[in-house]
Motif scaffolding. Sequence first.
Motif, mmCIF file in Angstrom:
data_model
loop_
_atom_site.group_PDB
_atom_site.id
_atom_site.type_symbol
_atom_site.label_atom_id
_atom_site.label_comp_id
_atom_site.label_asym_id
_atom_site.label_seq_id
_atom_site.Cartn_x
_atom_site.Cartn_y
_atom_site.Cartn_z
ATOM 1 N N PRO A 264 47.233 66.453 21.298
ATOM 2 C CA PRO A 264 46.986 67.305 22.471
ATOM 3 C C PRO A 264 48.245 67.945 23.029
ATOM 4 O O PRO A 264 48.203 69.063 23.548
ATOM 5 N N ILE A 265 49.384 67.248 22.920
ATOM 6 C CA ILE A 265 50.636 67.791 23.464
ATOM 7 C C ILE A 265 51.099 68.998 22.655
ATOM 8 O O ILE A 265 51.302 70.097 23.186
ATOM 9 N N LEU A 266 51.282 68.807 21.352
ATOM 10 C CA LEU A 266 51.720 69.914 20.510
ATOM 11 C C LEU A 266 50.609 70.940 20.319
ATOM 12 O O LEU A 266 50.888 72.127 20.105
ATOM 13 N N LEU A 322 50.052 60.408 29.622
ATOM 14 C CA LEU A 322 48.943 60.959 28.835
ATOM 15 C C LEU A 322 47.753 61.298 29.727
ATOM 16 O O LEU A 322 47.047 62.285 29.478
ATOM 17 N N ALA A 323 47.519 60.497 30.784
ATOM 18 C CA ALA A 323 46.457 60.827 31.732
ATOM 19 C C ALA A 323 46.769 62.155 32.420
ATOM 20 O O ALA A 323 45.879 62.993 32.638
ATOM 21 N N GLY A 324 48.051 62.338 32.755
ATOM 22 C CA GLY A 324 48.460 63.613 33.350
ATOM 23 C C GLY A 324 48.276 64.775 32.400
ATOM 24 O O GLY A 324 47.856 65.868 32.803
ATOM 25 N N VAL A 325 48.594 64.562 31.119
ATOM 26 C CA VAL A 325 48.385 65.614 30.112
ATOM 27 C C VAL A 325 46.917 66.014 30.068
ATOM 28 O O VAL A 325 46.571 67.201 30.024
ATOM 29 N N SER A 326 46.033 65.018 30.096
ATOM 30 C CA SER A 326 44.601 65.302 30.050
ATOM 31 C C SER A 326 44.159 66.123 31.260
ATOM 32 O O SER A 326 43.401 67.101 31.126
ATOM 33 N N LEU A 327 44.649 65.766 32.451
ATOM 34 C CA LEU A 327 44.273 66.494 33.660
ATOM 35 C C LEU A 327 44.779 67.941 33.623
ATOM 36 O O LEU A 327 44.062 68.870 34.015
ATOM 37 N N VAL A 328 46.012 68.140 33.162
ATOM 38 C CA VAL A 328 46.561 69.500 33.111
ATOM 39 C C VAL A 328 45.805 70.338 32.081
ATOM 40 O O VAL A 328 45.564 71.536 32.296
ATOM 41 N N LEU A 329 45.413 69.729 30.968
ATOM 42 C CA LEU A 329 44.639 70.470 29.965
ATOM 43 C C LEU A 329 43.285 70.902 30.529
ATOM 44 O O LEU A 329 42.756 71.954 30.148
ATOM 45 N N ARG A 386 55.486 61.127 13.377
ATOM 46 C CA ARG A 386 55.635 62.325 14.207
ATOM 47 C C ARG A 386 55.350 63.600 13.417
ATOM 48 O O ARG A 386 54.729 64.537 13.937
ATOM 49 N N GLN A 387 55.819 63.657 12.179
ATOM 50 C CA GLN A 387 55.561 64.850 11.373
ATOM 51 C C GLN A 387 54.075 65.006 11.074
ATOM 52 O O GLN A 387 53.553 66.121 11.046
ATOM 53 N N THR A 388 53.395 63.889 10.864
ATOM 54 C CA THR A 388 51.955 63.951 10.611
ATOM 55 C C THR A 388 51.218 64.445 11.847
ATOM 56 O O THR A 388 50.336 65.311 11.762
ATOM 57 N N GLY A 389 51.579 63.896 13.016
ATOM 58 C CA GLY A 389 50.968 64.361 14.258
ATOM 59 C C GLY A 389 51.249 65.825 14.515
ATOM 60 O O GLY A 389 50.378 66.574 14.974
ATOM 61 N N GLY A 390 52.494 66.248 14.198
ATOM 62 C CA GLY A 390 52.852 67.651 14.377
ATOM 63 C C GLY A 390 52.062 68.578 13.488
ATOM 64 O O GLY A 390 51.768 69.728 13.860
ATOM 65 N N ALA A 391 51.691 68.119 12.291
ATOM 66 C CA ALA A 391 50.897 68.944 11.378
ATOM 67 C C ALA A 391 49.430 68.964 11.775
ATOM 68 O O ALA A 391 48.736 69.974 11.598
ATOM 69 N N LEU A 392 48.938 67.851 12.327
ATOM 70 C CA LEU A 392 47.528 67.780 12.714
ATOM 71 C C LEU A 392 47.225 68.660 13.927
ATOM 72 O O LEU A 392 46.117 69.187 14.046
ATOM 73 N N ALA A 393 48.201 68.804 14.829
ATOM 74 C CA ALA A 393 47.952 69.517 16.087
ATOM 75 C C ALA A 393 47.445 70.950 15.882
ATOM 76 O O ALA A 393 46.359 71.308 16.370
ATOM 77 N N ALA A 424 38.757 69.993 24.208
ATOM 78 C CA ALA A 424 38.861 69.039 23.101
ATOM 79 C C ALA A 424 40.198 68.301 23.144
ATOM 80 O O ALA A 424 40.254 67.082 22.950
ATOM 81 N N LEU A 425 41.272 69.030 23.417
ATOM 82 C CA LEU A 425 42.589 68.396 23.519
ATOM 83 C C LEU A 425 42.643 67.443 24.712
ATOM 84 O O LEU A 425 43.259 66.370 24.636
ATOM 85 N N ALA A 426 42.010 67.820 25.823
ATOM 86 C CA ALA A 426 41.983 66.951 26.998
ATOM 87 C C ALA A 426 41.272 65.642 26.689
ATOM 88 O O ALA A 426 41.699 64.566 27.145
ATOM 89 N N ALA A 427 40.203 65.704 25.921
ATOM 90 C CA ALA A 427 39.465 64.492 25.559
ATOM 91 C C ALA A 427 40.320 63.563 24.691
ATOM 92 O O ALA A 427 40.316 62.339 24.878
ATOM 93 N N ILE A 428 41.063 64.147 23.747
ATOM 94 C CA ILE A 428 41.943 63.334 22.893
ATOM 95 C C ILE A 428 43.036 62.677 23.729
ATOM 96 O O ILE A 428 43.358 61.493 23.556
#
Length: 470
Positions: A264-266, A322-329, A386-393, A424-428
């Motif tokens: 969700p971040i990237l 991460l809760a803050g990330v979800s709220l901002v999304l 981290r590289q895997t997460g960066g590719a999935l985003a 969808a990103l907020a849910a993740i």
Amino acid sequence: MCVSVTFIAIVDGAITTVALPSIADQFRLTTAALDGVVVVYPVCLAMAIPASAWLVERFGAKRVLLIALVAFLTSSLLCGAAVGLSQLVAFRAVQGLSAGVLFPASAALLYATFSSAEQVRISRYMIIPQQIAPAAAPILGGLLVDHLSWRGVFYVNLPVGLPAVLFGTLFLAGHRGHRPPRFDVAGLLLCAAAMGTTMFGVCEGPNRGWSSTVVLTALALGATLLTAAVTHQLRTSEPLLKLRLFANRLFRDTNLINLVGLVPILGAMFLGPLFLQQGQGRTALESGLSTFPEAFGVLLTVQIAGILYARVGPRVIVGCGLAGVSLVLLLFATCDEHTSLWTFRAYMFLLGVAMGGVFMPTTVASLATITRKDLAQASTLNTVVRQTGGALAPAIVTTALVLNTPAAAAANPPIAAYQHAYLALAAIAAATAVFAFTLPDAPARAAAGATTVSRRSVPLRSRKAKTQSH
């Protein structure tokens, strides 16, 4: 040194896409034909990562870091001087291979030199290139392409990298390395093939379509090779990657948070420019200037998180982040074609504030209970995650856009598609926040607190001697 290395490696991974139209004009090709210039970098980076831990153990982090940096800068120079597409792709591959060694080597050197409490303080500085680089890359790339040429996006690495090589050669402390276990050739071939194939499938999925034969074949082959690689690494007595480190719950859980939490971040960082340029019709410069405030939010929160780390612990900081990330999304999901740039910039700043509570605590906590002899291996595994997460985003974001876009409007997704992608990103992010609050962070808090106390009781001369010994 580590700040410079991180900065140029991240910028290089993000800046090239800005130059693709200009490169296409130079070589009289379509932009789509240049896809290999972009994809070859993460694929080769992923293939080189597994060997980095063994190289650090064998030759020492300083030597490996400097050699990889020289190779990276040389390939950057060659990319800028390329006279054809095949040359550019080949030199770009060398860049990726070098970057795959740079990240784990710099992390291993950094975390082997400093204690857990010092790592918290140092992370306040390391976060600067990690956040400034991806935010500044589109702006810097646009200026270089517009006022110089596309070759400038590769030459720009030299003014930053060459002083880093000189500084590292003269002043960087290091060790000669030691005789590591027998090199796991079979493990390298399996891991490199699995990661390279999987990364290719994930990166090409949004471009070619997830149902295309090439993508399905790459993902299926990657999954098969990954299963074989994991089985081999767990069965061999001297594995290339010590997957047994994931038996450590703190290390395993923090890496799982990094893997899923990065999506969700990237993903938001990837989705923002698309929304502004395609959804609202803004210019690339307006987009870059509007996503940049995220970096200031991160820098602010990291300073606070560094102070609270030993007192509060990473569990609360990461969970709240991460809760803050979800709220901002969720706020981003309310944006439409009439949303002003200043409103979007305010949301980006708030996103950065929330993000700042995720990166540093998870990285420091992941290594809190790892022994010094396993630091290189742990740093390598962290980089893989981290590289895997960066590719999935971007793959997940693009999929969300496609699923909510009518076939007739595939080239221009409606505003509703972007809103659903943000949801969808907020849910993740929300699901990852719930998991983060279960993090067993007592060992991380104890390591940071105990190190702080012990260093206060050690005379300055003794501390200097200890630092020099590394």
